[in-house]
Structures are given as structure tokens and as C-alpha cells.
Design an enzyme around this catalytic site. Sequence first.
Site, PDB file in Angstrom:
ATOM      1  N   GLU A 295      33.169  47.247  54.392  1.00  0.00           N
ATOM      2  CA  GLU A 295      33.309  46.139  55.019  1.00  0.00           C
ATOM      3  C   GLU A 295      32.669  46.195  56.617  1.00  0.00           C
ATOM      4  O   GLU A 295      32.046  45.490  57.024  1.00  0.00           O
ATOM      5  CB  GLU A 295      34.694  45.763  55.437  1.00  0.00           C
ATOM      6  CG  GLU A 295      35.095  44.448  55.279  1.00  0.00           C
ATOM      7  CD  GLU A 295      36.386  43.777  55.123  1.00  0.00           C
ATOM      8  OE1 GLU A 295      36.846  43.975  54.094  1.00  0.00           O
ATOM      9  OE2 GLU A 295      36.963  43.445  56.154  1.00  0.00           O
ATOM     10  N   HIS A 324      37.537  64.397  34.547  1.00  0.00           N
ATOM     11  CA  HIS A 324      37.609  63.977  33.243  1.00  0.00           C
ATOM     12  C   HIS A 324      37.014  62.542  33.128  1.00  0.00           C
ATOM     13  O   HIS A 324      37.366  62.223  32.010  1.00  0.00           O
ATOM     14  CB  HIS A 324      38.846  64.298  32.767  1.00  0.00           C
ATOM     15  CG  HIS A 324      39.239  65.928  32.840  1.00  0.00           C
ATOM     16  ND1 HIS A 324      38.925  66.805  32.060  1.00  0.00           N
ATOM     17  CD2 HIS A 324      39.976  66.343  33.842  1.00  0.00           C
ATOM     18  CE1 HIS A 324      39.473  67.852  32.454  1.00  0.00           C
ATOM     19  NE2 HIS A 324      39.876  67.756  33.704  1.00  0.00           N
ATOM     20  N   LYS A 438      36.547  33.470  52.447  1.00  0.00           N
ATOM     21  CA  LYS A 438      37.822  32.891  52.769  1.00  0.00           C
ATOM     22  C   LYS A 438      37.675  31.165  52.904  1.00  0.00           C
ATOM     23  O   LYS A 438      38.302  30.717  52.582  1.00  0.00           O
ATOM     24  CB  LYS A 438      38.313  33.565  54.215  1.00  0.00           C
ATOM     25  CG  LYS A 438      38.958  34.765  54.076  1.00  0.00           C
ATOM     26  CD  LYS A 438      39.629  35.331  55.450  1.00  0.00           C
ATOM     27  CE  LYS A 438      40.240  36.668  55.483  1.00  0.00           C
ATOM     28  NZ  LYS A 438      40.805  37.125  56.496  1.00  0.00           N
TER      29      LYS A 438
HETATM   30  O1  PA5 Z   1      39.114  44.216  58.026  1.00  0.00           O
HETATM   31  C1  PA5 Z   1      39.429  43.135  57.916  1.00  0.00           C
HETATM   32  O2  PA5 Z   1      39.146  42.450  58.999  1.00  0.00           O
HETATM   33  C2  PA5 Z   1      39.863  42.149  56.683  1.00  0.00           C
HETATM   34  O3  PA5 Z   1      39.613  43.069  55.618  1.00  0.00           O
HETATM   35  C3  PA5 Z   1      41.250  41.532  56.934  1.00  0.00           C
HETATM   36  O4  PA5 Z   1      42.046  42.794  57.178  1.00  0.00           O
HETATM   37  C4  PA5 Z   1      41.668  41.073  55.787  1.00  0.00           C
HETATM   38  O5  PA5 Z   1      40.706  39.770  55.306  1.00  0.00           O
HETATM   39  C5  PA5 Z   1      43.132  40.238  55.903  1.00  0.00           C
HETATM   40  O6  PA5 Z   1      43.171  39.667  57.165  1.00  0.00           O
HETATM   41  P1  PA5 Z   1      44.167  39.074  58.055  1.00  0.00           P
HETATM   42  O7  PA5 Z   1      44.893  40.561  58.402  1.00  0.00           O
HETATM   43  O8  PA5 Z   1      43.573  38.408  59.012  1.00  0.00           O
HETATM   44  O9  PA5 Z   1      45.167  38.397  57.067  1.00  0.00           O
END
Ligand code: PA5
Length: 470
Positions: A295, A324, A438
Amino acid sequence: MKKVENIRFDYNNMMSTYVGKEQGITDKELSAIKPLAKQAHAFVKENRGTGMMGWTELAYNQKDIVADIQATAKIVRRNADAFVVLGIGGSALGPMAVFQALCHLRHNELKKSKRKAPKFYVEDNVDPERMASLFDILDLDKTVFNVITKSGSTSETMSQYLIIMNMLKEKYGDKANEHIIATTDAKNGNLIKIAKKEKLKTFYIPDGVGGRFSEICPVGLFPAAVLGIDIKEILKGCAQMDKLCRKADFATNPALVAAALQYIAIGKGKNISVMMPYADSLKLMADWYCQLWGESLGKAINNKGEKVNVGQTPVKALGVTDQHSQVQLYTEGPFDKVTTFIGVDKYRAEVTIPGGAEDFPNVSFLSGHTMNELITCEMLATEYALTKNNRLNNIIMLPEVNANTIGQLMFFFMLETAYIGAMFDINTFNQPGVEEGKNATYALLGRAGYEEKANELNSRAQKSKAYIVG
Ligand code: PA5
């Protein structure tokens, strides 16, 4: 006082001396990258504690928060039989990884007298079957929930919250809030407003700490404390790694050299980063790493606004299990991977392989060895096989898996990510691709304010039946 050893990063097998000139990295290439790595180091140093780099200071600035976390955790530990995290992504992967690394591997199956902490569940999906199955095993009277969301609006987490809160209210009326604790941003989002209205005990996610960098703030520290994990030692481990990485020198900064090597490797077409711990306790650490790496680095544009579409696809594997399953591909498939092994010097248990097949030398050679020797030899053997086949690989060795080394390891990966992101000149800390999904979900479910997104979705090319079979 017990001396805590540093984790070690061994990159011999990234180098051409070991994996050959065609694939490997030469000393000349490593020297050539030093100015860019130095710049990345300077960027991280200058931006520490600012913008979305608030996480760099978490090892030092949470004294009062840690005290609050420990006091609240003590009450939860005393009263609860089960502790359930509601969250997803960065609000779930860290708590899961640390739980698996530092608690008994069969924690939930242990008797309470041995477990000495509530059973632990993380609901990081919205599969209705999974949610329904949770209701079958929980005794609500003895369950505490921790709803975690930085944005305070993630559909998955908020829908879980609504379901749970509804159940709690039906059963406990205005005492429902005794069963649920919120962790969220102090100012932004919906959860903070709801938490205030419902008078929920709330922990705050500090400014400048994004989801995937949040394990060492209340997001991860509170669940860990409930499980009886020494959270101060985790933070000490982070500070230890931070101190080691203060210098812009490859010889002493493991996260910087790791970032520089991956940067060069990506330039050589190694588009996949395989994270392969040789310890079941670290299996979910690979999942946590995958989110952090994927990410943070998968970005369309750089800081100059140029289209770059960079990133390296993280893949999780487990030693020896995946020997494996996947290692055939890693050894002989395309030359597009860097494999990182995570090894452990001293496992927390020792199991000896007994005799019993003395007439069968092809089996009895195992007798008298320990499983510890077996898993270690298998890691060395896989390292050897990859190296012999000119496959780039490196090893991170943990003296043992404990709160301190887990702190070191997580901070190592966070710094490595920040350094390589700076080398690519991208925004390491945003996630526009995730936001797109989202927002489309909000639009599909009719959230007010997302009408334009709904129109955009409705005008997308409709699927053709010609391409659907069955
Ligand atoms: O790293 C990130 O920002 C995302 O992966 C969030 O952790 C994930 O979308 C969850 O978001 P939130 O903590 O706002 O619910």
C-alpha cells in the site's frame, strides 16, 4: 539487566559475488546508489514527527498513553473472557501479527488458568458467515470489543460496530458502553462523534500515524496489553532500531541498505518481494509486511506529478510449509523476485525427534536431531538452492522472538518502507487506490454526498453476457 541483541540483516545473497553477475547486485551498483539513499535518509530525518511521519516518534512520546493503556488493559484482563477487535487493514493486521508472534501459538485453545488473558479475535472482514459464527461462540457478558478505525468511517468496521452495538444495547441498555472501547482519530471521522455520544472509553490515534504505520500506537498497543504483552519492550525495540538507523551509512543502517538493495533489485525487474519467515509465530508478520509494502509503494504518480506506476508486489510465504508449495517457482520460475527469509536463532521450545525406525536408515537419520535443527537446516538449504539458481535473497535473523525483537523488526520494515518511498520520490503515506474503493462502496450503498460517484459508477461500461460462461 538482560542484554537485548539486535536483529541482523544479511544481504550476501543479493550480491553478484554469490548469485552471479547477471542477476546480482555489484559493489559498484551499491556505491552508485549511495547518494540517492543518503537523500532518502535525509528526507526521513528532516521530516520525522511531521506530516504523515508522526509514527517515527511513537517510541518516545507515549508515556501517559502507555500508562492509560496498561490501566485499562488490566481491567479488561480481569473481567473479560474474550477480546474482539473490529477493524480492517492497518487497524487489524498489526494486532493480529503481534498476537501471533508473542502469545502462545494455541492461545485461544488454552485453559484460562494457562492463558492468563482473554481469548483473542480480530474480525477483519464482513463475511456474514464469519460474523454469525462469532455470535455462536461469544458469551457477551464476558466479552469486550475494541472498534478501531483511523478514518472513523470505513464501511466494514462501522457496519461491524453497528451490529455489535445493537446486540449490546438489546442486552445491556445504557450499560452497553461498558463492553466496547473505541480507538480512533481525536478530531476527524464519525467514530469519534459516536464514541462521545455513547460515552465510550476512547484511545486516540495520534496525528501523522496512518493505518499501516499504527501498530505501535494504541491501535496495536492496547490489544497487546490486554493479551499481557510487554508493550514497553516493543517500544524499546522500536527505539533500538531507530537509534541504529540514525546514520546514513550502509555499514550501520540495516533499513537503509535493505531499501537501497530493493530499489536496485526493482530496477533489475525484481517486481516481487517474497517475505518468508521460518517460524509460525511470524506468519502473520508477513501479512502485516505485505500491507505496509504494497500500500505504501504501489503508486501511480510521483511527487512531481509524473506517471510512474511503481511498486513491488509483496507475497507472503511460510518456511518450511511453502517449500512444498511455492519454492519450486521461486527457484526455477521467472527472475522477478527477491526473497527475504526471517530466521530465528533460538526458538522458544525445543523438540527432539525420537528413534523408532532404526531399520530404515533413510528415516532414522532424523532421530536424535531436534525440530529446531531441522527447520534451521531447511532454511539454509532453501537459501542455498535459491542462491545456486542465481535468485536474489536475504535473511533477517532474530536472536529470538520476543517483544523487543518484534519492535525492532516492525520498525525496521517501517523505516525501510519510508526510505525506499523517498528514493522513488512518491507519497509513501497515502492510499488513493484504497480510497477509490471505499468511495465506490459508499456510493453503491447510497451514502449521502456520494451521488456523483454513484453516477460515475452507473455510467461504467456494462458487462457483456458473451464473456460470462456457465
Ligand atoms: O493503511 C491504511 O491506511 C489502510 O489500509 C487502513 O488501515 C484501512 O483502510 C482501514 O482504515 P481505517 O483505520 O480508517 O478504518
